[in-house]
Design an enzyme around this catalytic site. Structure first.
Site, PDB file in Angstrom:
ATOM      1  N   ARG A 126       0.806  -1.218   0.000  1.00 51.32           N
ATOM      2  CA  ARG A 126       0.000   0.000   0.000  1.00 51.32           C
ATOM      3  C   ARG A 126       0.848   1.281   0.000  1.00 51.32           C
ATOM      4  O   ARG A 126       0.511   2.277   0.636  1.00 51.32           O
ATOM      5  CB  ARG A 126      -0.958   0.008   1.200  1.00 51.32           C
ATOM      6  CG  ARG A 126      -2.099  -0.981   1.051  1.00 51.32           C
ATOM      7  CD  ARG A 126      -3.042  -0.913   2.245  1.00 51.32           C
ATOM      8  NE  ARG A 126      -2.382  -1.367   3.461  1.00 51.32           N
ATOM      9  CZ  ARG A 126      -2.786  -1.083   4.690  1.00 51.32           C
ATOM     10  NH1 ARG A 126      -3.857  -0.346   4.865  1.00 51.32           N
ATOM     11  NH2 ARG A 126      -2.140  -1.540   5.740  1.00 51.32           N
ATOM     12  N   LYS A 141     -20.612   3.673  -6.062  1.00 49.82           N
ATOM     13  CA  LYS A 141     -20.066   2.334  -6.218  1.00 49.82           C
ATOM     14  C   LYS A 141     -19.901   1.986  -7.685  1.00 49.82           C
ATOM     15  O   LYS A 141     -20.783   2.239  -8.493  1.00 49.82           O
ATOM     16  CB  LYS A 141     -20.978   1.320  -5.562  1.00 49.82           C
ATOM     17  CG  LYS A 141     -20.550   1.070  -4.175  1.00 49.82           C
ATOM     18  CD  LYS A 141     -21.351  -0.012  -3.521  1.00 49.82           C
ATOM     19  CE  LYS A 141     -21.090   0.045  -2.033  1.00 49.82           C
ATOM     20  NZ  LYS A 141     -19.766  -0.377  -1.643  1.00 49.82           N
ATOM     21  N   ASP A 154     -28.225  -6.047  11.503  1.00 50.81           N
ATOM     22  CA  ASP A 154     -27.853  -5.077  10.469  1.00 50.81           C
ATOM     23  C   ASP A 154     -27.679  -5.740   9.114  1.00 50.81           C
ATOM     24  O   ASP A 154     -26.979  -6.742   8.988  1.00 50.81           O
ATOM     25  CB  ASP A 154     -26.520  -4.405  10.830  1.00 50.81           C
ATOM     26  CG  ASP A 154     -26.649  -3.500  12.044  1.00 50.81           C
ATOM     27  OD1 ASP A 154     -27.728  -2.927  12.240  1.00 50.81           O
ATOM     28  OD2 ASP A 154     -25.653  -3.374  12.793  1.00 50.81           O
ATOM     29  N   GLU A 157     -25.908  -3.955  -1.995  1.00 55.69           N
ATOM     30  CA  GLU A 157     -24.640  -3.883  -2.721  1.00 55.69           C
ATOM     31  C   GLU A 157     -24.464  -4.903  -3.844  1.00 55.69           C
ATOM     32  O   GLU A 157     -23.929  -4.593  -4.883  1.00 55.69           O
ATOM     33  CB  GLU A 157     -23.529  -4.078  -1.710  1.00 55.69           C
ATOM     34  CG  GLU A 157     -22.264  -3.427  -2.095  1.00 55.69           C
ATOM     35  CD  GLU A 157     -21.444  -3.156  -0.853  1.00 55.69           C
ATOM     36  OE1 GLU A 157     -20.567  -3.973  -0.572  1.00 55.69           O
ATOM     37  OE2 GLU A 157     -21.715  -2.158  -0.152  1.00 55.69           O
ATOM     38  N   GLU A 170     -30.422   5.272   6.227  1.00 57.62           N
ATOM     39  CA  GLU A 170     -29.848   6.576   5.948  1.00 57.62           C
ATOM     40  C   GLU A 170     -30.870   7.388   5.180  1.00 57.62           C
ATOM     41  O   GLU A 170     -31.420   6.900   4.205  1.00 57.62           O
ATOM     42  CB  GLU A 170     -28.626   6.358   5.042  1.00 57.62           C
ATOM     43  CG  GLU A 170     -27.398   7.047   5.521  1.00 57.62           C
ATOM     44  CD  GLU A 170     -26.253   6.825   4.576  1.00 57.62           C
ATOM     45  OE1 GLU A 170     -25.517   5.852   4.813  1.00 57.62           O
ATOM     46  OE2 GLU A 170     -26.087   7.602   3.635  1.00 57.62           O
ATOM     47  N   HIS A 211     -21.929  11.192   9.034  1.00 57.03           N
ATOM     48  CA  HIS A 211     -20.669  11.163   8.284  1.00 57.03           C
ATOM     49  C   HIS A 211     -19.941  12.498   8.362  1.00 57.03           C
ATOM     50  O   HIS A 211     -18.879  12.663   7.794  1.00 57.03           O
ATOM     51  CB  HIS A 211     -20.929  10.768   6.827  1.00 57.03           C
ATOM     52  CG  HIS A 211     -21.678   9.471   6.732  1.00 57.03           C
ATOM     53  ND1 HIS A 211     -23.052   9.415   6.793  1.00 57.03           N
ATOM     54  CD2 HIS A 211     -21.247   8.201   6.622  1.00 57.03           C
ATOM     55  CE1 HIS A 211     -23.429   8.147   6.720  1.00 57.03           C
ATOM     56  NE2 HIS A 211     -22.361   7.396   6.619  1.00 57.03           N
ATOM     57  N   CYS A 249     -26.668   6.381  10.946  1.00 60.04           N
ATOM     58  CA  CYS A 249     -25.797   5.201  10.971  1.00 60.04           C
ATOM     59  C   CYS A 249     -25.113   5.156  12.338  1.00 60.04           C
ATOM     60  O   CYS A 249     -25.421   5.977  13.212  1.00 60.04           O
ATOM     61  CB  CYS A 249     -24.783   5.266   9.825  1.00 60.04           C
ATOM     62  SG  CYS A 249     -23.980   3.676   9.479  1.00 60.04           S
TER      63      CYS A 249
HETATM   64  N1  GLN Z   1     -24.580  -1.388  14.198  1.00 60.48           N
HETATM   65  C1  GLN Z   1     -23.537  -0.865  13.372  1.00 60.48           C
HETATM   66  C2  GLN Z   1     -22.947   0.391  13.999  1.00 60.48           C
HETATM   67  O1  GLN Z   1     -23.656   1.129  14.569  1.00 60.48           O
HETATM   68  C3  GLN Z   1     -24.011  -0.540  11.987  1.00 60.48           C
HETATM   69  C4  GLN Z   1     -22.893  -0.047  11.121  1.00 60.48           C
HETATM   70  C5  GLN Z   1     -23.277   0.208   9.691  1.00 60.48           C
HETATM   71  O2  GLN Z   1     -24.425   0.303   9.375  1.00 60.48           O
HETATM   72  N2  GLN Z   1     -22.317   0.308   8.841  1.00 60.48           N
HETATM   73  O3  GLN Z   1     -21.780   0.646  13.908  1.00 60.48           O
HETATM   74 ZN    ZN Z   2     -25.289   2.232   8.501  1.00 61.14          ZN
END
Ligand code: GLN
Ligand code: ZN
Length: 756
Positions: free
Chosen positions: A15, A114, A600, A606, A667, A696, A728
């Site tokens: 890397r 993506k 989750d 994806e 989200e 984010h 998230c």
């Molecule tokens: N439960 C996970 C968290 O809160 C969910 C993470 C995610 O959706 N990427 O970190």
């Molecule tokens: Zn999430």
């Protein structure tokens, strides 16, 4: 027979590109140092390919950040706001990639998406009515010359005009068609410049050809290449597709004036039958993608030889190729020092795939391939029964019946019952699971891994964190709590490490976006649960509060999608094995007094196939049942939640509802809430928690802002169905902003609740 690859990883053996770029971003390295590292890496990679006797070595597959971004620069479509910063070209490039905040201004990065069905992300081109497309050819020609100076005649690779325009975002009145002439001219100029530099082959990537295309799309593609190919001169032009077959336009593609056509025989389920049914032109070269560019397993020589030998009766000129760029696999198996050879001998990363191409080429020309050592060794790998088999698990999957996928009683009965038992207020507040992973949390995990502290010390620390976290949530006034996930490095790795059947590598990094890499775990054998994985911490968390604490698990589809899958069993079977393992955990949590369990499925969308006609048959028909299998065994009064890291699921909304969870969080804070209209249209039954703020970003949302967003949501979602939560997990955030944001969230929920 010659060999070729679609592209090679650019991040480096260890890397190097990542680390040098990141030092440059921090100001610790100069632009000159970065440029020289990049040059060194290109040289190393070309020489490695040359040493492996690869015939057609790609160039311009190198990128400082992303190939699509390079194409934006090549076509001079840099949006105005970046030009106005008046930066030097390298800084301008990184401003588009990462945003810019400094003396010259403050601009956000380009959007990122993506790349087809991979975990790689590209920068989305932006085109407005003032955009002028014309050629800026420096990079691609310079890299060709750079290799030529090393005595290597490379095959320059460039993203094609059609894919570029199809993936671009048009913000004005104009559409792709308005740029036809300009983009044709740009590619003609490019081919001319490359001709002048002395190229033999040019590879034009058109992956969009493997997606669903309309007849207008196909006409447009034909129009572009009818013109572009007029300028080809002495150069031979290869049109390269990947990630599937080109069933919508096979005949059109073979009838254009291309010299080579690159087809994917790995993910392209119909590729061979297209060739059989329609023939392959004698005057063209078939670049046959027979080496899997996405997975990490050794190629099966017996199968590949027989495929290529059969192919020979349809195509006169064949070049052996990878199915897609090797960007999507790690650099080399050589870096894996800890794994036993009984595993490693099955692995083939980018460097090893070069050797496989060399072997296959040799085997295809030698008189007695079946006596050849390489062949015999390879055959043995596939004849051996791999260890890692678990007949008990296999049998369990085999004997699953329809009923195992159905939870009873039905959703509405459960909803009614749960409302009366839980007695939560309207608009219940909660979080997605993780709380900030501070330095000390990570240090504790590392110390334990290194054996510097005992298991008890490690766990006691985590329990202290849990109890702090519970106290904090109670003070803030959240309704449904979480334990905080302090024991987890990553939502997939944590479960992988606790399941039988998984392998972990040391350095098998794959570029995800820019300088970011991921190291997916490898599914090696049949999956089973060794022991309870989350019960101890969840139980502890529940024992110290009167409020409900959610048990927190990752679902089977997400675990599968973020791992390197096996090739010897189907994805469906693998997902069901994972589902059975997680199901055991769900039942264990329930038996230990956990009333709400969140499973989750962050990455469910994806791996949705690129073609709509494949969505159900190839994916959703097993992915959704796999999720249902996980929770179908719980009691009516146990509440099942799920979470998704995106909100673009309007097109599969019925399937999401069919997961039959009791509540789903997702989200939404950055979207325009059109998802909510779709929920209404399909009469979505599951309760929903569309994220009310963006985790984010470190920005703290005000109470007022959240009140507003809740009002908007309540216009369309009934008050009985709405949950209030961030969008998230909070893992990547700092403590300060987390506490402030959640306080505002709870305040906002209370204000709106009082109005109802
Ligand atoms: N439960 C996970 C968290 O809160 C969910 C993470 C995610 O959706 N990427 O970190
Ligand atoms: Zn999430």
């Amino acid at each position: 027979m010659k060999t070729s690859i679609v592209g090679f990883p650019r991040i480096g053996f260890l890397r190097e590109l990542k680390f040098t770029s990141e030092s440059y971003f921090k100001g610790e390295k100069t632009a000159k140092e970065l440029l020289s590292t990049a040059k060194e890496l290109r040289k190393k990679h070309w020489l490695l390919q040359k040493d492996s006797n690869l015939d057609l070595i790609p160039s311009n597959d190198f990128s400082f950040y992303d190939g699509m971004l390079d194409t934006i620069v090549m076509l001079n479509t840099i949006p105005k706001r970046y030009k106005e910063l008046r930066l030097d070209s390298l800084s301008e490039y990184f401003a588009m990639a990462r945003g810019y905040q400094g003396e010259n201004g403050d601009v956000k990065a380009l959007a990122m998406k993506k790349w087809f069905n991979t975990n790689y992300h590209y920068m989305v081109p932006e085109i407005d009515d003032d955009t002028k497309i014309n050629l800026n050819y420096n990079k691609i020609v310079n890299e060709f010359i750079e290799a030529k100076e090393l005595d290597i005649i490379t095959k320059p690779v460039v993203i094609g005009a059609f894919t570029f325009l199809k993936l671009a975002k048009f913000s004005g009145e104009k559409t792709a068609y308005d740029f036809t002439e300009d983009i044709i001219n740009a590619y003609c100029d490019l081919i001319k410049k490359l001709n002048e530099a002395g190229v033999e082959w040019i590879q034009i990537d058109e992956p969009i050809l493997v997606t669903d295309l309309s007849s207008e799309d196909i006409l447009f593609f034909k129009k572009l290449y009818n013109e572009i190919l007029k300028s080809k001169g002495n150069a031979k032009i290869l049109v390269q597709s990947y990630f599937g077959d080109i069933r919508d336009c096979y005949n059109e593609v073979i009838n254009l004036n291309f010299d080579g056509i690159g087809l994917d025989f790995v993910e392209g389920k119909k590729t061979f039958s297209l060739i059989k049914a329609n023939k392959f032109p004698e005057d063209k070269v078939l670049f046959a993608g027979v080496i899997n560019g996405k997975n990490i397993w050794r190629n099966n020589y017996k199968k590949t030889l027989s495929l290529v030998n059969e192919l020979k009766s349809y195509a006169k000129n064949i070049v052996l190729n990878t199915s897609c760029s090797l960007l999507h696999v790690p650099f080399t198996v050589e870096n894996e020092k800890k794994l036993d050879n009984s595993y490693v001998k099955y692995f083939s990363f980018a460097a090893e795939k070069l050797n496989e191409l060399e072997d296959l080429k040799m085997l295809l020309t030698c008189k007695t391939p079946f006596n050849n050592n390489e062949y015999v060794r390879n055959i043995k790998l596939f004849e051996e029964v791999r260890h890692g088999k678990n007949d008990f698990v296999k049998e369990k999957v085999r004997s699953l019946s329809e009923d195992d996928f159905i939870r009873s009683p039905d959703f509405y009965k459960r909803e009614k019952l749960q409302k009366s038992i839980f007695n939560l207020p309207l608009l219940p507040t909660t979080t997605i699971g993780s709380f900030p992973q501070t330095k000390e949390v990570r240090a504790n995990r590392l110390a334990y891994k290194k054996g510097e502290i005992s298991e008890k010390q490690y766990k006691d620390f985590n329990k202290d964190k849990i109890s702090e976290c519970i106290k904090l949530q109670e003070e803030i006034g959240l309704d449904v709590l979480v334990h905080g996930e302090f024991e987890r490095n990553d939502m997939v790795e944590y479960f992988g490490e606790n399941l039988e059947g998984y392998l972990f590598t040391e350095k098998a990094w794959v570029q995800s976006y820019g300088t970011r890499c991921v190291k997916p775990p490898i599914i090696w054998g049949d999956i089973s649960r060794k022991k309870a994985m989350t019960v101890e911490y969840s139980k502890y968390a529940q024992s110290i509060t009167k409020k409900y604490v959610k048990g927190m698990l990752t679902g089977p589809v997400t675990i599968l999608n973020w791992s390197f899958p096996r090739e010897d069993i189907s994805l469906r079977e693998c997902a069901l094995q994972l589902a059975l393992a997680i199901r055991d955990e769900v039942l264990d949590l329930e038996a230990n007094g956990i009333k709400i369990i969140q499973i989750d499925e962050a990455a469910l969308r994806e791996k949705l196939p690129l073609r709509k006609s494949d969505w159900h048959t190839e994916y959703l028909d097993w992915a959704i049942p796999a999720f249902r299998l996980v929770h179908s065994g719980v009691n009516a009064e146990t509440q099942i939640h799920t979470h998704m890291c995106y909100s673009e699921f309007s097109d599969i909304i019925k399937d999401i509802d069919n997961m039959d969870a009791d509540a789903i969080t997702f989200e939404a804070s950055r979207s325009d809430l059109t998802i909510i209209d779709s929920l209404n249209e399909c009469m979505f039954k599951t309760e929903v928690g569309p994220g009310v703020y963006d985790i984010h970003s470190p920005r703290i949302p005000s109470t007022e802002e959240i009140v507003n967003i809740l009002h908007k949501m309540l216009n369309k979602i009934s008050k009985e169905k709405l949950w209030v939560n961030p969008d998230c997990g909070l893992k990547t955030r700092g403590n300060h902003e987390t506490v402030k944001s959640l306080e505002n969230l709870v305040k906002a929920a209370k204000i709106v609740r009082d109005e109802l």
